[in-house]
Design an enzyme around this catalytic site. Structure first.
Site, mmCIF file in Angstrom:
data_model
loop_
_atom_site.group_PDB
_atom_site.id
_atom_site.type_symbol
_atom_site.label_atom_id
_atom_site.label_comp_id
_atom_site.label_asym_id
_atom_site.label_seq_id
_atom_site.Cartn_x
_atom_site.Cartn_y
_atom_site.Cartn_z
ATOM 1 N N SER A 140 0.828 -1.205 0.000
ATOM 2 C CA SER A 140 0.000 0.000 0.000
ATOM 3 C C SER A 140 0.862 1.255 0.000
ATOM 4 O O SER A 140 1.967 1.271 0.536
ATOM 5 C CB SER A 140 -0.911 0.018 1.227
ATOM 6 O OG SER A 140 -1.685 1.200 1.197
ATOM 7 N N LYS A 194 -4.273 -7.153 3.349
ATOM 8 C CA LYS A 194 -4.300 -6.001 2.426
ATOM 9 C C LYS A 194 -5.735 -5.715 1.974
ATOM 10 O O LYS A 194 -6.149 -4.555 1.852
ATOM 11 C CB LYS A 194 -3.393 -6.245 1.214
ATOM 12 C CG LYS A 194 -3.467 -5.150 0.139
ATOM 13 C CD LYS A 194 -3.046 -3.805 0.686
ATOM 14 C CE LYS A 194 -3.044 -2.601 -0.220
ATOM 15 N NZ LYS A 194 -3.784 -2.467 -1.390
ATOM 16 N N HIS A 197 -7.355 -3.897 4.703
ATOM 17 C CA HIS A 197 -6.828 -2.522 4.659
ATOM 18 C C HIS A 197 -7.646 -1.694 3.670
ATOM 19 O O HIS A 197 -8.069 -0.571 3.958
ATOM 20 C CB HIS A 197 -5.347 -2.558 4.243
ATOM 21 C CG HIS A 197 -4.785 -1.240 3.793
ATOM 22 N ND1 HIS A 197 -5.082 -0.675 2.563
ATOM 23 C CD2 HIS A 197 -3.963 -0.360 4.411
ATOM 24 C CE1 HIS A 197 -4.462 0.486 2.447
ATOM 25 N NE2 HIS A 197 -3.768 0.702 3.558
ATOM 26 N N ASN A 198 -7.896 -2.272 2.497
ATOM 27 C CA ASN A 198 -8.647 -1.538 1.480
ATOM 28 C C ASN A 198 -10.100 -1.322 1.885
ATOM 29 O O ASN A 198 -10.682 -0.288 1.570
ATOM 30 C CB ASN A 198 -8.573 -2.269 0.131
ATOM 31 C CG ASN A 198 -7.258 -2.006 -0.570
ATOM 32 O OD1 ASN A 198 -6.241 -1.782 0.080
ATOM 33 N ND2 ASN A 198 -7.252 -2.033 -1.874
ATOM 34 N N GLU A 201 -10.022 1.512 4.009
ATOM 35 C CA GLU A 201 -9.768 2.676 3.121
ATOM 36 C C GLU A 201 -11.090 3.165 2.508
ATOM 37 O O GLU A 201 -11.383 4.368 2.511
ATOM 38 C CB GLU A 201 -8.779 2.227 2.031
ATOM 39 C CG GLU A 201 -8.514 3.214 0.914
ATOM 40 C CD GLU A 201 -7.608 2.601 -0.170
ATOM 41 O OE1 GLU A 201 -6.505 2.120 0.160
ATOM 42 O OE2 GLU A 201 -8.010 2.585 -1.351
HETATM 43 C C1 6PG Z 1 -3.265 1.150 -1.696
HETATM 44 C C2 6PG Z 1 -4.593 1.209 -2.430
HETATM 45 C C3 6PG Z 1 -4.549 0.544 -3.754
HETATM 46 C C4 6PG Z 1 -5.914 0.499 -4.459
HETATM 47 C C5 6PG Z 1 -6.411 1.790 -4.953
HETATM 48 C C6 6PG Z 1 -7.669 1.710 -5.823
HETATM 49 O O1 6PG Z 1 -3.287 0.631 -0.606
HETATM 50 O O2 6PG Z 1 -2.258 1.654 -2.216
HETATM 51 O O3 6PG Z 1 -5.550 0.526 -1.658
HETATM 52 O O4 6PG Z 1 -4.087 -0.753 -3.563
HETATM 53 O O5 6PG Z 1 -5.805 -0.325 -5.538
HETATM 54 O O6 6PG Z 1 -6.617 2.655 -3.907
HETATM 55 O O7 6PG Z 1 -8.726 1.071 -5.199
HETATM 56 P P1 6PG Z 1 -10.211 1.209 -5.767
HETATM 57 O O8 6PG Z 1 -10.092 1.397 -7.249
HETATM 58 O O9 6PG Z 1 -10.901 -0.068 -5.460
HETATM 59 O O10 6PG Z 1 -10.800 2.393 -5.112
#
Ligand code: 6PG
Length: 478
Positions: A140, A194, A197-198, A201
């Site tokens: 990330s 991960k 984590h997303n 996010e």
């Molecule tokens: C990271 C992000 C990355 C992710 C993008 C797009 O941790 O650097 O999570 O891995 O791919 O943020 O995610 P979406 O297109 O699903 O919003």
């Protein structure tokens, strides 16, 4: 064969220490980061343009780029370490199929894309049969993180991890000199963590978007006013990477019109799917994460633009003005943000049990403090809570977190109720508060659901005063 004129190779040997497959933004920047730290590394991409880009950006580095897969593979010291940074999905399988005949027993393949953890499980099993080590590593931090210090979540074969440990420690972001990377656990745990984590996010991004909606449509703030609010908040307990970049967005001007670029962007959010996967898994594990779910759903709802516009006409535009203070809104945001992290951590606790990942939550919080997209001041509190008690079932059970939450509840209730009364859509805020209220309720009305199931389907129920399962003859009139 295109390649970069490297200044030297590793200890006068022609063999490189690590090879990167996929020299797009992430792969190229990660490779440059490794080269910065003194590792002799090589990269492969089918696209000549990508090799030229690497050549240009890495001209002062000890690295080399190939577009011939055989030359690339034979340039790497055995057992080979190969990092894949290609789009998740079938491309990973086709790259593995291309590589397999060229590899020898003991070679390691690290998939650093956002692969689904079940694909990683399958690939580990398939490659094990050929004596190859495969492990999944979430990365990330985007482009900037890859280049100057990401947060990394490697999981799988521990022996394989030990081979690359030094490189990973060197390239990771550092917080108080601690690298933002740690061995996550066996199997696909790296990709699982991960993914969560997303999910977090997505939740925090949605909450920030709802704050923007409240400030704009509830309190009538301009983008400049919102910029000031965010800037101030980001200096305090809400400090985070996502707040930092969002603050800048509010004052970014469009090159074409000179207007605020944000106002020219369609209100239809896209996604690549990792948030949805998190929600799917949470259903599978029967572990509720409503803030993350709402974040996923609301991106999907945003895509129904025409329907939303016509329904707004049909029902009439609402007067969404509300009367709350900025401090109350800040409380609501802080409370909901804490809850989003808490739900993600709770899912990790459950997954760790279910999949025998043996996750160390304090270590995960520790490596999320820097480099990654969800890095935030509050992650230090999360880290401290799990450091104090690594078997904490839920973050809300930590005394320090409880004290913080108690201080935010009045503002949260005021904000959520004001928005609901005014018809201002705040799905993540509302569901977060009601999740909290339910989770802090000793006796829920779920006894009635048990009675209903037994009534129509004889599904039985359990009693509070006797052991065992029971069935009642509900149809018998009393
Ligand atoms: C990271 C992000 C990355 C992710 C993008 C797009 O941790 O650097 O999570 O891995 O791919 O943020 O995610 P979406 O297109 O699903 O919003």
């Amino acid at each position: 064969m295109a390649y970069i004129k490297n200044k030297m190779t590793d200890n006068n040997s022609k063999q490189y220490k690590l090879g990167m497959i996929g020299l797009g933004t992430m792969g190229r920047n990660l490779l440059l980061n490794m080269a910065d730290k003194g590792f002799s590394v090589t990269g492969y991409d089918k696209d000549h343009k990508m090799i030229s880009k690497l050549e240009e950006e890495g001209k002062n580095h000890n690295l080399k780029g190939f577009n011939d897969i055989k030359d690339f593979i034979s340039s790497i010291a055995t057992p080979r370490t190969l990092v894949l940074l290609v789009p998740a999905g079938p491309i990973v399988d086709s790259v593995i199929a291309e590589l397999k005949p060229l590899l020898t027993k003991g070679d390691i393949i690290i998939d650093s894309g956002n692969s689904h953890f079940t694909d990683t499980n399958r690939r580990v099993d398939e490659l094990e049969k050929d004596g190859l080590h495969f492990f999944g590593m979430g990365i990330s931090g985007g482009e900037e993180g890859a280049r100057f210090g990401p947060s990394m979540m490697p999981g799988g074969d521990k022996q394989a991890y030990n081979v690359v440990k030094d490189i990973l420690n060197a390239i990771a972001a550092k917080v108080n000199n601690d690298p933002c990377v740690t061995y996550i656990g066996p199997g696909a745990s790296g990709h699982f963590v991960k993914m969560v984590h997303n999910g977090i996010e997505y939740a925090i991004m949605e909450l920030i978007a709802e704050v923007y909606g409240i400030l704009k449509n509830g309190l009538g703030y301009s983008n400049d006013d919102i910029y000031k609010v965010f800037k101030k908040w980001n200096e305090g307990r809400l400090q985070s990477f996502l707040m930092e970049i969002t603050t800048e967005i509010f004052v970014f001007k469009d090159g074409d019109t000179g207007m605020d670029l944000l106002d020219q962007i369609k209100d239809e959010a896209r996604s690549k799917g990792t948030g949805k996967w998190t929600s799917e898994v949470s259903m599978e594990l029967q572990l509720p994460i409503p803030t993350i779910n709402e974040a996923v759903s609301n991106r999907d709802l945003s895509k129904f633009k025409q329907l939303r516009v016509s329904l707004e006409e049909g029902f009439g535009k609402k007067d969404t003005k509300i009367d709350i203070t900025i401090e109350e809104l800040e409380d609501a945001f802080y409370f909901s943000m804490i809850s989003a992290y808490a739900q993600g951590m709770h899912l990790l606790v459950q997954a760790s049990k279910e999949y025998q990942y043996d996750l160390k939550l304090q270590e995960i919080a520790k490596i999320w403090r820097g480099g990654c997209i969800i890095r935030a001041k509050f992650l230090e509190d999360i880290y401290q809570a799990y450091e104090k008690n690594n078997s904490l079932e839920h973050l809300f059970a930590d005394e320090g977190v409880q004290n913080i939450i108690k201080g935010t509840l009045n503002g949260t209730r005021k904000t959520v109720s004001a928005c609901i009364n005014a018809g201002l859509g705040i799905p993540a805020f509302a569901s977060t508060l009601t999740y909290f209220d339910t989770l802090t309720t000793g006796r829920m009305p779920s006894n009635l659901i048990q009675a209903q199931r037994d009534f129509f389907g004889a599904h039985t129920f359990e009693r509070i005063d006797q052991e065992g399962v029971f069935h009642a003859d509900w149809n018998k009139l009393s």
